[in-house]
Design a protein around this motif. Structure first.
Motif, mmCIF file in Angstrom:
data_model
loop_
_atom_site.group_PDB
_atom_site.id
_atom_site.type_symbol
_atom_site.label_atom_id
_atom_site.label_comp_id
_atom_site.label_asym_id
_atom_site.label_seq_id
_atom_site.Cartn_x
_atom_site.Cartn_y
_atom_site.Cartn_z
ATOM 1 N N GLN A 163 0.810 -1.212 0.000
ATOM 2 C CA GLN A 163 0.000 0.000 0.000
ATOM 3 C C GLN A 163 0.853 1.277 0.000
ATOM 4 O OE1 GLN A 163 0.836 -1.553 2.754
ATOM 5 N NE2 GLN A 163 1.546 0.151 3.970
ATOM 6 N N SER A 174 2.614 4.293 -1.123
ATOM 7 C CA SER A 174 2.607 5.070 -2.360
ATOM 8 C C SER A 174 3.872 5.918 -2.412
ATOM 9 C CB SER A 174 1.366 5.974 -2.398
ATOM 10 O OG SER A 174 1.485 6.894 -3.457
ATOM 11 N N LYS A 206 3.560 9.684 -3.021
ATOM 12 C CA LYS A 206 3.147 10.450 -1.852
ATOM 13 C C LYS A 206 4.233 10.496 -0.778
ATOM 14 C CE LYS A 206 -1.766 9.609 -2.454
ATOM 15 N NZ LYS A 206 -2.944 8.889 -1.963
#
Length: 158
Positions: free
Chosen positions: A136, A138, A141
């Motif tokens: 998960q 990212s 980001k």
């Protein structure tokens, strides 16, 4: 229209100094002899190696070395692993600092340093520069805004 995949011979990487992240995947349990660290067993997962390149040729020279398809001298810890599994993506962070990036990535609760000392033998701040990242996470980001991704698509160089 698809964009061409950058390779070790393209000039898409910056020649300035900075940091980079090599993103690779271990698909099944794998044991690799890693220099003085000895034999390491890698569990399946997504691995991120964070390095820096402030020498001649900057990020471009260092990344091109990591992506060489032909045999290269195994010098850094990551060379032993990438020689077996390849590199899927490269993230470049001009003027970035590897320890700051490692710290930022480790704020993700699913990301860890599975092998103390891997890639950080010359670092007094980090326990390792190789991270096992959760699916998960990212990277767009988690990394600084100036980070740019290059899809290499390199699977195992067998």
């Amino acid at each position: 229209m698809t964009q061409p995949k950058p390779s070790a011979t393209t000039s898409t990487y910056p020649t300035s100094g900075g940091a980079y992240v090599l993103e690779s995947r271990v698909r099944e349990e794998l044991s690799v002899q890693v220099g003085r660290l000895g034999e390491i067993t890698f569990e399946p997962g997504r691995y991120l190696y964070v390095g820096s390149a402030y020498g001649p040729g900057g990020i471009a020279a260092r990344v091109k070395r990591h992506l060489k398809a032909k045999k290269r001298r195994l010098h850094w810890h990551i060379d032993y692993l990438s020689a077996v599994i390849g590199v899927e993506r490269v993230w470049v962070i001009p003027a970035g600092h590897e320890c700051e990036i490692v710290s930022a990535l480790l704020t993700d609760s699913e990301t860890s340093t599975p092998f103390i000392g891997f890639g950080s033998s010359d670092c007094r701040q980090c326990t390792a520069h190789l991270l096992l990242a959760g699916e998960q996470l990212s990277l767009p980001k988690a990394l600084p805004n100036e980070a740019r991704m290059h899809h290499v698509g390199g699977g195992p160089p067998r």
